[in-house]
Every structure is written in structure tokens, then in C-alpha cells.
Design a protein around this motif. Structure first.
Motif, PDB file in Angstrom:
ATOM      1  N   TYR A 250     -20.327  -0.715 -12.193  1.00 40.31           N
ATOM      2  CA  TYR A 250     -18.632  -0.894 -12.284  1.00 40.31           C
ATOM      3  C   TYR A 250     -18.064  -0.079 -13.578  1.00 40.31           C
ATOM      4  CZ  TYR A 250     -19.593  -4.494  -9.170  1.00 40.31           C
ATOM      5  OH  TYR A 250     -20.621  -5.525  -7.693  1.00 40.31           O
TER       6      TYR A 250
ATOM      7  N   TYR B  99     -12.064   1.472 -21.820  1.00 40.25           N
ATOM      8  CA  TYR B  99     -13.648   1.802 -20.468  1.00 40.25           C
ATOM      9  C   TYR B  99     -13.947   0.873 -20.988  1.00 40.25           C
ATOM     10  CZ  TYR B  99     -10.146   6.446 -20.385  1.00 40.25           C
ATOM     11  OH  TYR B  99      -9.608   7.036 -20.873  1.00 40.25           O
TER      12      TYR B  99
ATOM     13  N   LEU C 175     -11.159   1.135 -10.732  1.00 37.50           N
ATOM     14  CA  LEU C 175     -12.205   1.191 -11.096  1.00 37.50           C
ATOM     15  C   LEU C 175     -13.491   1.465  -9.767  1.00 37.50           C
ATOM     16  CD1 LEU C 175     -14.967  -1.403 -12.528  1.00 37.50           C
ATOM     17  CD2 LEU C 175     -14.249  -2.609 -10.022  1.00 37.50           C
TER      18      LEU C 175
ATOM     19  N   ASP D 147     -14.545   0.539 -15.539  1.00 40.35           N
ATOM     20  CA  ASP D 147     -13.161   0.557 -15.271  1.00 40.35           C
ATOM     21  C   ASP D 147     -12.412   1.816 -16.211  1.00 40.35           C
ATOM     22  OD1 ASP D 147     -10.849  -0.389 -15.158  1.00 40.35           O
ATOM     23  OD2 ASP D 147     -11.350  -2.308 -16.025  1.00 40.35           O
TER      24      ASP D 147
ATOM     25  N   LYS E  34     -16.901   1.725  -8.219  1.00 42.59           N
ATOM     26  CA  LYS E  34     -18.120   0.765  -8.451  1.00 42.59           C
ATOM     27  C   LYS E  34     -19.089   2.274  -7.687  1.00 42.59           C
ATOM     28  CE  LYS E  34     -19.959  -2.176  -5.238  1.00 42.59           C
ATOM     29  NZ  LYS E  34     -19.957  -3.134  -4.480  1.00 42.59           N
TER      30      LYS E  34
END
Length: 444
Positions: A127, A117, A135, A129, A137
Motif C-alpha cells: 500500500y 510518503y 493510495l 500512500d 494498492k
């Protein structure tokens, strides 16, 4: 002459009736229990309570009580990036001394939360992940948050709102974004800064270093010897407030002791007035017994609320509430013990020419002393717990501090700390009362 005893005649019909009666009772008892449980289910709206339950909220609070979190926060108004323990300004890392899982680059940052992470902060955009999901945003705007999610169904741990984004894929990893800031939470097991404040010169020292420092003649603070400086830093820890907590615990114990001893002091002489074998007057006995009913018929919490309204907040109101309730209870128990004494021992003392006070002292008190000591010590243990609840209503002590830590969702580790200390104090009171029982009753 031979005497014959008539035996009851047991007929098969009578036996069959008894079997049927027992069978009915065996069948009806479980049905009655099921009917009662069904009634309570609807009477207490259990289904509604279960629907309102928030198990995820309980899991979060449980995590907060045994772990601490480090905040990585970017505030847009100041354009600053801060890394702080529990988000406290007094526990903020310097820019060149942040944890190794945080990489700062001016107003941007890269945060590795572990297990794959990662979160990258670029201006007003984050962002996130997430392994197995993708992902996320999110960009903070003047009106709220613009969020772009991977395709597919939105998981329950992603809460998208035009004004706020809250992502918590695991209990120990969290991202929150509003139009004013980006905040990342990373949890770690244990209570951070428990012993000493973050900015204390003692923070992070090992046990060996403490031992060497305590014996050293070179003082860290010219006003204190090193040993007392260590104690002072521990007690004055602003996050954990050890000194205030210990003082509140002492107040709670004193509240219980004062209330219980006051109840015993007044309950014993009143018990003689309520005992049938010591007070011939029926009117006096009736009045004393009704006084006991009145005192113990009103719950201790109600008494505490009455005294808070009358005398204001403070430990004295809690001690009075305990004293009033337990005077009625202990007085009733003592009066029953007095009515069951052996009069032969009293008559033996009378035969020596003893006065009435001496008869009470040597003929009555030794017989009721085990009951007296046992009941007083038991209520002392119980009142230590009750004093915590009374304190939560405003009487002071550890109960008031406990309620204050529960008002927000930030101090659950402090709540756990106070609960653990309270349990330890109750256990200590139990051990002390057991030791006193053996000393006073069993003579050991």
C-alpha cells in the motif's frame, strides 16, 4: 624637380559599390550560417535524436551518481524481508539494527519515506500512500501484479504493466513490484561505505576514533599494525575498490608517459632528417615527412585497435598507440623549429673548431630546447586524457574500469568517483608540467 605622386581617384560610384558589397556580405553571412545549421539539423537527424532523448533517465543517473539508496526488499520465494545499502548482501542490516524509518514485523513492514510518503507491506500486497494523489494498492500474483489506482488520470511516474508495477513520484522514492518480490528504494545524499566496508570494524568511526586507534598498541588485527590495518581496509573496500582504482590510474599515467617520451625520443632525430637546412637530400626529406604524415594521419584510437589485435590487451598497446601518433606530430613540429633556427649561433660554434655533433649540441639544441620541452610537456598532459579513452577500448588502466562501471545502472556513483579522480590527475599533470617548464625553460 618636383615629383608628384598620383593619388587614386575615389569616385562616388566606387564608394557606393563598396558600400553595396559590404551590405551584401553582411546580409549573406548570417543567411549562410542559418542555411548550414538547417542542413546539419536534417543531415544529423537532430529531431529524431531529441525524440529519443530520455531526460528522466538522465535525471535518475545523475541522482545515482551523487547519492546512495537503501533497498527494502521482500522476496516471496524465501519469504524474507531485507534492508540493504544498494541492495548488496554484504551491506545488509541485521533485523534488530535496521534504520529508524523502517519498522519490521515478521514478514511485514512499514516504511516511512519522508514528506508523507509511506509504504506498508502486508504479505504480497503493498500500500503506497502518496500525498496529493492517493493510495496505490498492488498485489503480486502468480501471473504478475494486480494494481488498483486512485481515480483520474494516471501520472507519468506510475508505470502499470501486468507483469510489473513501477511507481516513482520523486527521484528519491521508488516502489517496484513483480510476481517474485516487492522492492522499495529510498535515496540519501552522499556515497555510503566510501571509506570502509559495511561489515568492517572501522565502519562508522569518527576522525578522533581513527586517530586514537592509529596510536593504540592494542591491535584490531594481529597481522597488521592499526595504521596499516586502516589503510588495508580502505584500499580493499569491495564496493569502491580504491586499491584497484589507484593502480589503474597509475597504469594510465605510465601509459601516457611512456608513449610521449618514446615519441619524443624518436621524433627528434627524425626531425633532423626532415629539416631542409640539415638534410640536403630531397628524397630523404620527402620520405621522412611522408612518414610523419602516415603516423599522425591515422588516429590514435585506430592505432590502439591495430595494436590490440596484434599484441592483445594491456597498457603496452596504449603506449604504442600514443608513441606512433605523437612521433609523427612531434617530428613535424621539431623539424619546423629546426628550419627556423638562427644559423649565426651555429657558425659561431663552428668557428671554435667544434665537431658536427658539438655544433648540434651547443648551437642547435639550445635554440630548439624551449619548443622541445614545451611541446613534449603539452602532449604529456593531453595524452593523460587520451590514455583514458584508449584504455576504454581494452588497453587497460582507468578507462577500462570506467567502462565497466557504466555497463550497468547500479554503479554510477563509482563512475563519478573515477571521473573525478581522472580530472584530478589531469590537473596534477598540468601543474607538474607547468613547474617543469619554468624550471627548464625560464631557469626558475
Amino acid at each position: 624637380m618636383t615629383t608628384h605622386t598620383l593619388e587614386p581617384v575615389v569616385t562616388p560610384r566606387l564608394v557606393w559599390q563598396n558600400v553595396r558589397r559590404r551590405a551584401w556580405m553582411t546580409a549573406l553571412l548570417p543567411l549562410a550560417v542559418v542555411a548550414y545549421l538547417a542542413y546539419t539539423w536534417f543531415a544529423f537527424d537532430v529531431s529524431v535524436l531529441l525524440a529519443k532523448a530520455q531526460p528522466e533517465r538522465a535525471a535518475i543517473l545523475a541522482t545515482d551518481s551523487v547519492a546512495h539508496k537503501v533497498h527494502v526488499t521482500k522476496t516471496f520465494r524465501r519469504g524474507e524481508l531485507e534492508v540493504a545499502i544498494e541492495g548488496e548482501r554484504t551491506a545488509t542490516y541485521d533485523a534488530d539494527d535496521v534504520p529508524d524509518w523502517v519498522q519490521l514485523n515478521g514478514e511485514n513492514a512499514f516504511v516511512d519515506l519522508g514528506d508523507g510518503y509511506t509504504i506498508e507491506i502486508d504479505g504480497k500486497t503493498a500500500y503506497f500512500d502518496i500525498p496529493g494523489y492517493g493510495l496505490i494498492k498492488a498485489t503480486a500474483t502468480n501471473d504478475g501484479v494486480d494494481t488498483i489506482l486512485p481515480g483520474g488520470n494516471v501520472p507519468e511516474w506510475v508505470r502499470v504493466d501486468p507483469r510489473k508495477l513501477d511507481v516513482r513520484p520523486q527521484l528519491d522514492k521508488r516502489l517496484q513490484i513483480t510476481k517474485t518480490k516487492i522492492e522499495i528504494h529510498n535515496y540519501f545524499a552522499g556515497w555510503e561505505n566510501f571509506w570502509f566496508p559495511f561489515r568492517s570494524p572501522l565502519h562508522g568511526m569518527s576522525a578522533g576514533q581513527f586517530y586514537a586507534l592509529a596510536l593504540s598498541a592494542d591491535r584490531l588485527d594481529p597481522d597488521y599494525a592499526n595504521l596499516w590495518f586502516i589503510v588495508h581496509e580502505f584500499l580493499d573496500n569491495p564496493d569502491w575498490q580504491h586499491g584497484a582504482v589507484f593502480n589503474a590510474l597509475f597504469e594510465t599515467v605510465m601509459m601516457a608517459v611512456l608513449g610521449t617520451l618514446t615519441a619524443a625520443f624518436f621524433g627528434l632525430p627524425l626531425a633532423f632528417l626532415a629539416a631542409r637546412n640539415f638534410t640536403p637530400s630531397k628524397l630523404l626529406r620527402f620520405g621522412t615527412r611522408r612518414l610523419f604524415d602516415f603516423l599522425r594521419g591515422i588516429d590514435m584510437l585506430i592505432w590502439s585497435l591495430i595494436f590490440i589485435r596484434a599484441f592483445g590487451l594491456g597498457p603496452l598497446t596504449g603506449a604504442l598507440a600514443i608513441a606512433f601518433t605523437d612521433t609523427g606530430t612531434l617530428g613535424k613540429l621539431f623539424s619546423e623549429a629546426l628550419e627556423n633556427i638562427d644559423n649565426r649561433q651555429v657558425e659561431g660554434v663552428r668557428a671554435t673548431g667544434a665537431s658536427q655533433i658539438q655544433r648540434y649540441r651547443f648551437g642547435v639544441i639550445p635554440q630548439i630546447l624551449p619548443v622541445f620541452v614545451s611541446q613534449v610537456l603539452y602532449y604529456l598532459e593531453s595524452n593523460t586524457r587520451s590514455a583514458t579513452v584508449i584504455g576504454a577500448l581494452g588497453a587497460g588502466g582507468i578507462g577500462l574500469m570506467l567502462v565497466e562501471t557504466m555497463k550497468t545502472s547500479r554503479d554510477w556513483e563509482n563512475t563519478s568517483y573515477i571521473i573525478i579522480l581522472t580530472i584530478l590527475v589531469v590537473m596534477l599533470m598540468d601543474q607538474i608540467s607547468g613547474w617543469l617548464r619554468r624550471k627548464l625553460i625560464e631557469g626558475r
